[in-house]
Design a protein around this motif. Structure first.
Motif, PDB file in Angstrom:
ATOM      1  N   ARG A  35       0.837  -1.221   0.000  1.00  0.00           N
ATOM      2  CA  ARG A  35       0.000   0.000   0.000  1.00  0.00           C
ATOM      3  C   ARG A  35       0.866   1.262   0.000  1.00  0.00           C
ATOM      4  O   ARG A  35       0.621   2.225   0.725  1.00  0.00           O
ATOM      5  N   GLU A  58     -12.704  -4.184   1.477  1.00  0.00           N
ATOM      6  CA  GLU A  58     -11.458  -4.749   0.966  1.00  0.00           C
ATOM      7  C   GLU A  58     -11.663  -6.159   0.418  1.00  0.00           C
ATOM      8  O   GLU A  58     -10.704  -6.886   0.199  1.00  0.00           O
ATOM      9  N   TYR A 101     -10.204   6.957   0.706  1.00  0.00           N
ATOM     10  CA  TYR A 101      -9.302   5.803   0.671  1.00  0.00           C
ATOM     11  C   TYR A 101      -8.378   5.820   1.887  1.00  0.00           C
ATOM     12  O   TYR A 101      -8.147   4.796   2.533  1.00  0.00           O
ATOM     13  N   TYR A 155      -8.099   3.000   4.758  1.00  0.00           N
ATOM     14  CA  TYR A 155      -6.832   2.330   5.033  1.00  0.00           C
ATOM     15  C   TYR A 155      -6.505   2.373   6.526  1.00  0.00           C
ATOM     16  O   TYR A 155      -6.099   1.362   7.123  1.00  0.00           O
TER      17      TYR A 155
END
Length: 245
Positions: A53, A168, A219, A223
């Motif tokens: 990531r 996810e 996003y 995360y």
């Protein structure tokens, strides 16, 4: 396919509003804003990232330059519906965006390296796919959007996003709109987009209703929420970075 804008260069500012602030702002801004041609839409995106990531971790650090790669649709598409592949870059506060349209089937093939680029923009996207080694679907993000444009200045756009959802798993746009909420009910993400300086009337209204800039990233928030569930050391690093930013 109908014509669409493929290249953007503009300033973008985000704000978090309560329902009251949104209502009052729109009441006073009606002299300057009109509903966009496509006023309401359900926007769905698949964000692509490296296995570690790297792209979102870099973005959270608020560097001078950052970028994101995503696959976007308006509503839930079938395999033959049009979607957009977008590379969004931000440098010193200016947003640059490149995007191309394909069917969902073609886009997923392109992003997995099974379809060769044809246009200049597709070549730029292909370069990003090669540069970020192992890039893969990382997160689904959706939200409801209302869009307005300036009456006197059509380049001014103001949008209001609500009910952002993330997940996810099932990382295909065809899998529909569902996921975890990441914003409290009754709050809205307002985004001001303009290639020029903010008009004076808008600055006055934001000040009048105590509407202040926010760095909220859908996003990025998704995360961080994922890290919280994993209880990883990476979360501590992210929290330190956010405190320093």
């Amino acid at each position: 396919m109908s014509q669409f804008q493929s290249i953007f260069k503009r300033y973008e500012k985000k704000y978090i509003l309560t329902s009251w602030q949104k209502q009052k702002f729109l009441e006073t801004a009606k002299l300057y804003l009109a509903k966009d041609k496509y006023f309401h839409s359900t926007i769905c995106s698949i964000y692509y990232d490296t296995p570690s990531r790297l792209m979102i971790r870099n973005s959270i650090e608020k560097p001078i330059y950052k970028e994101k790669l995503r696959l976007r649709s308006y509503g839930t598409p079938s395999a033959d519906d049009k979607v957009f592949i977008e590379l969004k870059k931000k440098y010193r506060g200016v947003v640059y965006k490149r995007r191309t349209a394909m069917t969902l089937r073609e886009a997923e093939m392109f992003l997995s390296g099974k379809l060769l680029p044809k246009t200049q923009i597709e070549k730029e996207l292909a370069w990003a796919l090669k540069y970020y080694e192992g890039i893969e679907p990382a997160m689904f993000v959706s939200y409801e959007r209302d869009s307005y444009c300036g009456i006197q200045d059509s380049t001014l756009r103001i949008t209001f996003d609500s009910n952002p959802l993330i997940r996810e798993e099932k990382l295909s746009l065809a899998d529909g709109v569902w996921g975890e909420k990441i914003l409290q009910d009754g709050l809205y993400i307002m985004e001001v987009k303009t290639p020029y300086a903010m008009p004076l009337w808008l600055a006055d209204e934001l000040d009048r209703f105590k509407i202040f800039p926010s760095s909220f990233s859908k996003y990025g928030t998704g995360y961080i929420n994922s890290l919280k569930k994993q209880n990883t050391s990476e979360l501590e690093n992210v929290q330190k970075i956010k405190k320093l930013a």
